[in-house]
Design an enzyme around this catalytic site. Structure first.
Site, PDB file in Angstrom:
ATOM      1  N   ASP A 147       0.840  -1.201   0.000  1.00  0.00           N
ATOM      2  CA  ASP A 147       0.000   0.000   0.000  1.00  0.00           C
ATOM      3  C   ASP A 147       0.876   1.254   0.000  1.00  0.00           C
ATOM      4  O   ASP A 147       0.385   2.372  -0.125  1.00  0.00           O
ATOM      5  CB  ASP A 147      -0.995  -0.004   1.166  1.00  0.00           C
ATOM      6  CG  ASP A 147      -0.316  -0.119   2.525  1.00  0.00           C
ATOM      7  OD1 ASP A 147       0.921  -0.274   2.577  1.00  0.00           O
ATOM      8  OD2 ASP A 147      -1.029  -0.060   3.546  1.00  0.00           O
ATOM      9  N   SER A 148       2.202   1.045   0.093  1.00  0.00           N
ATOM     10  CA  SER A 148       3.141   2.154  -0.116  1.00  0.00           C
ATOM     11  C   SER A 148       2.983   2.716  -1.526  1.00  0.00           C
ATOM     12  O   SER A 148       3.500   3.793  -1.833  1.00  0.00           O
ATOM     13  CB  SER A 148       4.584   1.699   0.120  1.00  0.00           C
ATOM     14  OG  SER A 148       4.860   0.513  -0.605  1.00  0.00           O
TER      15      SER A 148
ATOM     16  N   ASP B 263      -1.037  -6.031  -0.275  1.00  0.00           N
ATOM     17  CA  ASP B 263      -1.514  -5.396   0.958  1.00  0.00           C
ATOM     18  C   ASP B 263      -3.011  -5.164   0.905  1.00  0.00           C
ATOM     19  O   ASP B 263      -3.529  -4.644  -0.093  1.00  0.00           O
ATOM     20  CB  ASP B 263      -0.858  -4.007   1.110  1.00  0.00           C
ATOM     21  CG  ASP B 263       0.282  -4.012   2.095  1.00  0.00           C
ATOM     22  OD1 ASP B 263       0.257  -4.818   3.036  1.00  0.00           O
ATOM     23  OD2 ASP B 263       1.205  -3.198   1.909  1.00  0.00           O
TER      24      ASP B 263
ATOM     25  N   GLU C 128      -2.078  -5.605   8.271  1.00  0.00           N
ATOM     26  CA  GLU C 128      -1.325  -4.941   9.343  1.00  0.00           C
ATOM     27  C   GLU C 128      -1.983  -5.173  10.704  1.00  0.00           C
ATOM     28  O   GLU C 128      -3.194  -5.011  10.845  1.00  0.00           O
ATOM     29  CB  GLU C 128      -1.236  -3.432   9.062  1.00  0.00           C
ATOM     30  CG  GLU C 128      -0.345  -3.111   7.885  1.00  0.00           C
ATOM     31  CD  GLU C 128      -0.016  -1.629   7.776  1.00  0.00           C
ATOM     32  OE1 GLU C 128      -0.404  -0.829   8.645  1.00  0.00           O
ATOM     33  OE2 GLU C 128       0.656  -1.284   6.785  1.00  0.00           O
TER      34      GLU C 128
ATOM     35  N   GLU D  80       8.628  -4.426  10.852  1.00  0.00           N
ATOM     36  CA  GLU D  80       9.088  -3.141  10.297  1.00  0.00           C
ATOM     37  C   GLU D  80       9.561  -2.188  11.390  1.00  0.00           C
ATOM     38  O   GLU D  80       8.847  -1.923  12.369  1.00  0.00           O
ATOM     39  CB  GLU D  80       7.946  -2.493   9.485  1.00  0.00           C
ATOM     40  CG  GLU D  80       8.360  -1.151   8.878  1.00  0.00           C
ATOM     41  CD  GLU D  80       7.451  -0.657   7.769  1.00  0.00           C
ATOM     42  OE1 GLU D  80       6.510  -1.375   7.396  1.00  0.00           O
ATOM     43  OE2 GLU D  80       7.706   0.455   7.266  1.00  0.00           O
TER      44      GLU D  80
HETATM   45  O1  KIV Z   1       3.536  -1.199   1.686  1.00  0.00           O
HETATM   46  C1  KIV Z   1       4.707  -1.567   1.812  1.00  0.00           C
HETATM   47  O2  KIV Z   1       5.604  -1.227   1.036  1.00  0.00           O
HETATM   48  C2  KIV Z   1       5.022  -2.451   2.928  1.00  0.00           C
HETATM   49  C3  KIV Z   1       6.452  -2.778   3.156  1.00  0.00           C
HETATM   50  C4  KIV Z   1       7.104  -1.635   3.819  1.00  0.00           C
HETATM   51  C5  KIV Z   1       6.621  -4.019   3.924  1.00  0.00           C
HETATM   52  O3  KIV Z   1       4.157  -2.865   3.627  1.00  0.00           O
END
Ligand code: KIV
Length: 263
Positions: A43-44, A83, A114, A181
């Site tokens: 979700d980044s 995610d 999460e 993380e």
């Molecule tokens: O969304 C993301 O990039 C992540 C990583 C930081 C593990 O969850």
């Protein structure tokens, strides 16, 4: 690394597992030909691809679109985890299952969620439905406002105990792996030694069973400069050089030459 059994095998054999995030078709094609074990449509994407300040801006539409593109690019060559975005698994079991269904049908082979508290029923239900679940503990960015910002987690004894308990719960619920993380090295090591499922670290030191980095960070394409990020390529610099070279050659009428022109 084509399925969850490889994660378990790697932990048993103490072979490090390597993951990277990906959000688009072309990058996925490159990763498909690399030695990376597995890919996360994180979700980044909300931050890296869309310029939002944190991951609470990721939506189901966004995640489905990126997942479709990455799945096409990977062409089944890598295990693909996606995610579940902000609140998509917190409204009701029904709505959460619809969200998971959409991600799996977009090409995900596993979902990442999460936190664990309040998600137990969903995680159990997904695992029993044959959907692999990856956990995520520590700096869980979807909780950024509750955590009070982008901070290292698990510095105090209380939060260390809580994190270890959460990790054990994830394993008991059937998660196949857990991302750790931004936490002290010793805590990540304790969690790794305690669990029989593999831990995947980001900003969690050397002792996790695997590592994940954001693609644009490791390629040096982003301007993100956390302590744990190593830029394995000077992406920004190389891109700027190429762009400026293109401008120069167009202005000097050095491009396009005959070689690049049709008769
Ligand atoms: O969304 C993301 O990039 C992540 C990583 C930081 C593990 O969850």
């Amino acid at each position: 690394m084509r399925n969850i059994h490889h994660f378990q095998k790697a932990k048993l054999e103490q072979t490090k597992i390597t993951l990277v995030t990906c959000y688009d078709y072309t990058s996925a094609q490159i990763i498909a030909n690399s030695e990376i074990d597995a890919v996360l449509v994180g979700d980044s994407a909300a931050m890296v691809m869309h310029g939002y300040p944190d991951t609470t801006y990721a939506t189901m539409d966004m995640m489905v679109l990126h997942t479709c593109a990455v799945a096409r690019g990977l062409n089944q060559k890598k295990f693909l985890i996606v995610d579940m975005p902000f609140l998509s698994y917190r409204k009701s079991l029904d709505q959460s299952l619809n969200a998971v269904e959409a991600l799996i049908q977009a090409g995900a082979q596993a979902v990442k969620i999460e936190g664990v508290r309040g998600n137990e029923m969903l995680i159990r239900h997904l695992v029993e439905s044959g959907i692999p679940v990856m956990g995520h503990l520590g700096l869980t960015l979807q909780h950024v406002h509750g955590l009070g910002g982008f901070k290292i987690q698990g510095r105090e004894k209380n939060s260390q105990n809580r994190l270890l308990e959460d990790a054990k719960s994830l394993e008991a619920l059937g998660a196949f792996s857990v991302v750790l993380e931004c936490m002290p090295v010793a805590l990540a090591q304790t969690v790794t030694n305690t669990l029989s499922i593999p831990t995947i670290g980001i900003g969690a030191g050397l002792h996790t069973d695997g590592q994940i980095l954001v693609l644009h960070d490791l390629l040096g394409l982003s301007t993100f400069n956390a302590k744990f990020v190593k830029k394995f390529m000077s992406g920004q610099h190389l891109c700027l050089e190429a762009l400026n070279q293109y401008v120069k050659e167009v202005k000097e009428k050095a491009y396009p030459t005959e070689e690049f022109s049709h008769e």
